[in-house]
Design a protein around this motif. Sequence first.
Motif, PDB file in Angstrom:
ATOM      1  N   LEU A 389       5.397  -5.972   8.469  1.00  0.00           N
ATOM      2  CA  LEU A 389       4.963  -6.872   8.275  1.00  0.00           C
ATOM      3  C   LEU A 389       4.488  -6.147   6.385  1.00  0.00           C
ATOM      4  CD1 LEU A 389       3.116  -9.268   7.717  1.00  0.00           C
ATOM      5  CD2 LEU A 389       1.541  -8.599   8.459  1.00  0.00           C
ATOM      6  N   ALA A 390       4.914  -7.087   5.835  1.00  0.00           N
ATOM      7  CA  ALA A 390       5.001  -6.305   4.517  1.00  0.00           C
ATOM      8  C   ALA A 390       3.826  -6.058   3.684  1.00  0.00           C
ATOM      9  CB  ALA A 390       5.787  -7.563   3.068  1.00  0.00           C
ATOM     10  N   GLY A 391       3.719  -5.442   2.412  1.00  0.00           N
ATOM     11  CA  GLY A 391       2.347  -5.531   2.050  1.00  0.00           C
ATOM     12  C   GLY A 391       2.250  -6.079   1.114  1.00  0.00           C
ATOM     13  N   ARG A 392       1.066  -5.514  -0.565  1.00  0.00           N
ATOM     14  CA  ARG A 392       1.209  -6.490  -2.396  1.00  0.00           C
ATOM     15  C   ARG A 392       2.599  -6.409  -2.232  1.00  0.00           C
ATOM     16  NH1 ARG A 392      -2.007  -7.685  -5.235  1.00  0.00           N
ATOM     17  NH2 ARG A 392      -0.978  -7.750  -8.015  1.00  0.00           N
ATOM     18  N   HIS A 393       3.464  -5.463  -2.473  1.00  0.00           N
ATOM     19  CA  HIS A 393       5.223  -5.453  -3.204  1.00  0.00           C
ATOM     20  C   HIS A 393       6.006  -5.244  -1.816  1.00  0.00           C
ATOM     21  CE1 HIS A 393       2.544  -4.281  -7.094  1.00  0.00           C
ATOM     22  NE2 HIS A 393       1.866  -3.282  -5.907  1.00  0.00           N
ATOM     23  N   SER A 394       5.417  -7.246  -1.326  1.00  0.00           N
ATOM     24  CA  SER A 394       6.724  -7.272  -0.335  1.00  0.00           C
ATOM     25  C   SER A 394       8.337  -7.083  -1.066  1.00  0.00           C
ATOM     26  CB  SER A 394       6.698  -8.522   0.234  1.00  0.00           C
ATOM     27  OG  SER A 394       7.146  -9.444  -0.741  1.00  0.00           O
ATOM     28  N   VAL A 395       8.750  -7.789  -1.692  1.00  0.00           N
ATOM     29  CA  VAL A 395      10.123  -7.507  -2.330  1.00  0.00           C
ATOM     30  C   VAL A 395      10.222  -5.937  -3.226  1.00  0.00           C
ATOM     31  CG1 VAL A 395      11.740  -8.175  -4.006  1.00  0.00           C
ATOM     32  CG2 VAL A 395      10.106  -9.398  -3.424  1.00  0.00           C
ATOM     33  N   ASP A 396       9.281  -4.854  -3.848  1.00  0.00           N
ATOM     34  CA  ASP A 396       9.597  -3.051  -3.449  1.00  0.00           C
ATOM     35  C   ASP A 396       9.987  -2.870  -2.469  1.00  0.00           C
ATOM     36  OD1 ASP A 396       9.361  -4.577  -6.283  1.00  0.00           O
ATOM     37  OD2 ASP A 396       7.488  -3.202  -6.818  1.00  0.00           O
ATOM     38  N   GLU A 397       8.940  -3.548  -1.796  1.00  0.00           N
ATOM     39  CA  GLU A 397       8.827  -2.392   0.164  1.00  0.00           C
ATOM     40  C   GLU A 397      10.701  -2.972   0.793  1.00  0.00           C
ATOM     41  OE1 GLU A 397       6.232  -3.425   2.244  1.00  0.00           O
ATOM     42  OE2 GLU A 397       4.137  -3.484   0.357  1.00  0.00           O
ATOM     43  N   PHE A 398      11.037  -4.490   0.379  1.00  0.00           N
ATOM     44  CA  PHE A 398      12.150  -4.654   0.543  1.00  0.00           C
ATOM     45  C   PHE A 398      12.772  -3.802   0.562  1.00  0.00           C
ATOM     46  CE2 PHE A 398      15.938  -7.937   0.592  1.00  0.00           C
ATOM     47  CZ  PHE A 398      15.884  -7.866   2.236  1.00  0.00           C
ATOM     48  N   LEU A 399      13.244  -3.734  -1.137  1.00  0.00           N
ATOM     49  CA  LEU A 399      14.425  -3.776  -1.903  1.00  0.00           C
ATOM     50  C   LEU A 399      14.663  -2.180  -1.940  1.00  0.00           C
ATOM     51  CD1 LEU A 399      15.030  -6.322  -4.464  1.00  0.00           C
ATOM     52  CD2 LEU A 399      16.196  -6.268  -3.017  1.00  0.00           C
ATOM     53  N   PHE A 400      13.323  -1.231  -1.782  1.00  0.00           N
ATOM     54  CA  PHE A 400      13.375   0.053  -2.277  1.00  0.00           C
ATOM     55  C   PHE A 400      13.460   0.812  -0.440  1.00  0.00           C
ATOM     56  CE2 PHE A 400      12.865  -2.133  -6.010  1.00  0.00           C
ATOM     57  CZ  PHE A 400      14.288  -1.725  -7.066  1.00  0.00           C
ATOM     58  N   ASP A 401      12.787   0.176   0.363  1.00  0.00           N
ATOM     59  CA  ASP A 401      12.029   1.693   1.191  1.00  0.00           C
ATOM     60  C   ASP A 401      12.735   1.135   2.560  1.00  0.00           C
ATOM     61  OD1 ASP A 401      10.503   2.243  -0.742  1.00  0.00           O
ATOM     62  OD2 ASP A 401       8.903   1.277  -0.394  1.00  0.00           O
TER      63      ASP A 401
END
Length: 650
Positions: A389-401
């Motif tokens: 489940l994504a956190g606050r910066h969901s797009v950042d987490e997906f693209l970079f992590d």
Amino acid sequence: MSSPALSAGTRLWINLVTVLCLLPLLLQLPATLAVVFAVTTLLVALWSWRHAMPLPLRLLLVGIMLACIYWQMGIRPGRDTGCALLAAMLAIKSSELRNLRDARSLIGFGLFAPFAAFLLDQGPSTLLMSAAAVVAALLALQRLADEEVGIAHLPARAQLRTVGRLMLLALPLALSAFWLVPRLPTPLWGTPERAAARPGLSGSMQPGGWIDLMADDSPALRVEFFGPVPAQNQRYWRGPVLTRFDGRRWTRLESQQYGQPPTVRSAAQRWDYQIEYEPTDRRELVALDLPLQAPSGSYLDADYSLSAPQSLTTLSRWRMQSSAAEAFQAELPQRLRQQALQLPEGFNPRTLALSRQWLSEAGNDPAALVQRSLEWIHRDFAYTLATPLAGRHSVDEFLFDQKAGYCEHFSAAFVVLMRGAGIPARVVTGYAGGVRNRFGNYWVVRRLDAHAWAEVWLPQRGWVRVDPTAAVAPERIYDTLEDRVGDNDTGADGMDLAGRWSSLLQYGDYLRRGWNTAVLSFNAERQQHLLSAIGIKQLNPSQLVALFAGFAVLALGLMAWLLARGERQRDPLLRAWHRLDRRYQRLGLGREPSETASDWAARVDRARPGSDLLALSQRFTQARYAGVRSDVVSLLADLHRHRPKPGVRT
């Protein structure tokens, strides 16, 4: 006067009838409730076989089942809760089974269950199971009647024949009611497929919100093409368009939902098709990207998304035409441009930094930036449904992590990346793909084919579809089930196991579609044109009522005449003997009123030697007049089977 006790065989039969009545209803309830009720039914039947169940224990079972219903459904009165309560009560009803009166009560109560199942599902499987339960119940009532008067049970074939005749008596009245009783402009059966339990597409999308939808392999829609069929990579079924983003949730623009569709320059190739839309609790429709116009009864908004005025809680059909767009809204209004570039402050800083970097490197070439993004996704990302489940910066987490996800993640991240670079973009939801049913030559799009892609606005071209998911997992979009398992051939032995299973599933769906066409889609519109084949163009409700009344009188008159005919001769042995006489009457060898059974049989035997009628007449005389009833069952069977021997009358 006390009711006679039940024999062991009859008690077993009544319990089996109860199970058959419960089965179609249990299959429509939540799995946990179905298991609890099934186990309770079995335990109560075993306990009550020899001992009466104490009242406190029965009350305890009632309390447990009510608690389970509350646990699974909460306190909300309605159709589903009522059906669950009916199943719970029927599960413990056999605890009262002691005599013939109790058995009749249990059967009558049990027959409510298959009818209740039709409130939850109207598929052919439910119909077959319910019909089997009704037949078994009628057989049980016939068995109880035999026990009550103390006669031997007829052979199974004879019992089935009797029950079949009873059902045939009721068939004309049932068909006339189905065809002629005026109804609302919705299918007669109300709410097929438990629409409230199948949400379908909606006007919003947020991380993790599609997992249940993409795990459901039931059909969402079936499509029949009239003429050319689009290639697999063109089968994008456009649904709601999501433009507004609050950092986590994507939603539709209200101004677009009620606006007029913009100008579109369509390609020369057109597709003509009909969509059979499965029930859902939503109003959103889908169409092949892009629909040329809204079909009758629907609305096309400014995003070229279709919707119905009411929730699609019944099976519906929509005839449409679509064409790919050569230019889709080439002039973008400033207000819509701002909305398509909108990003919430304080979210996804790494993504926005990357967007600005790429923008400075690409110069004023949005198409090059789109291509660079797709190449990055193709090279470094993976497709999976197992995402945290994504956190606050969901797009950042997906693209970079994480660098792994499914269409929901790819489309949202891609749109944010484009907006950060100054390219108007939005998310489009719907379905992708479809599998051809080889038996019916139509395409099935399942709920697990739910998909989200992106649209970017490019100069001179307008909105252009970009599918970042296809860049990393093209098989998710472009491969069909037939490509994977449907046409596997093992040489002389034919298809392998996967192929056979695929064919079986397809044939089952083909039968289901036929059922939908013949029964579930028989709505008010089709009823109005029922007699068009004989020149009657339309029937208003009062004419339908009058026509139904006429058919009902005829059907009831036929039933009354046939039943009275049977009542005139209650003895089944004498009825069978008279029926045998009528067979010989057709050959001119019927019994004369003055002839005894033996004299008649002797005359027939002289005319047609070897007819075996002499032996039958002797057995009939012994059973009918000498009181020898031990041979009645086999004698009845032989009388029913006997046919005149071929020969020449002398």
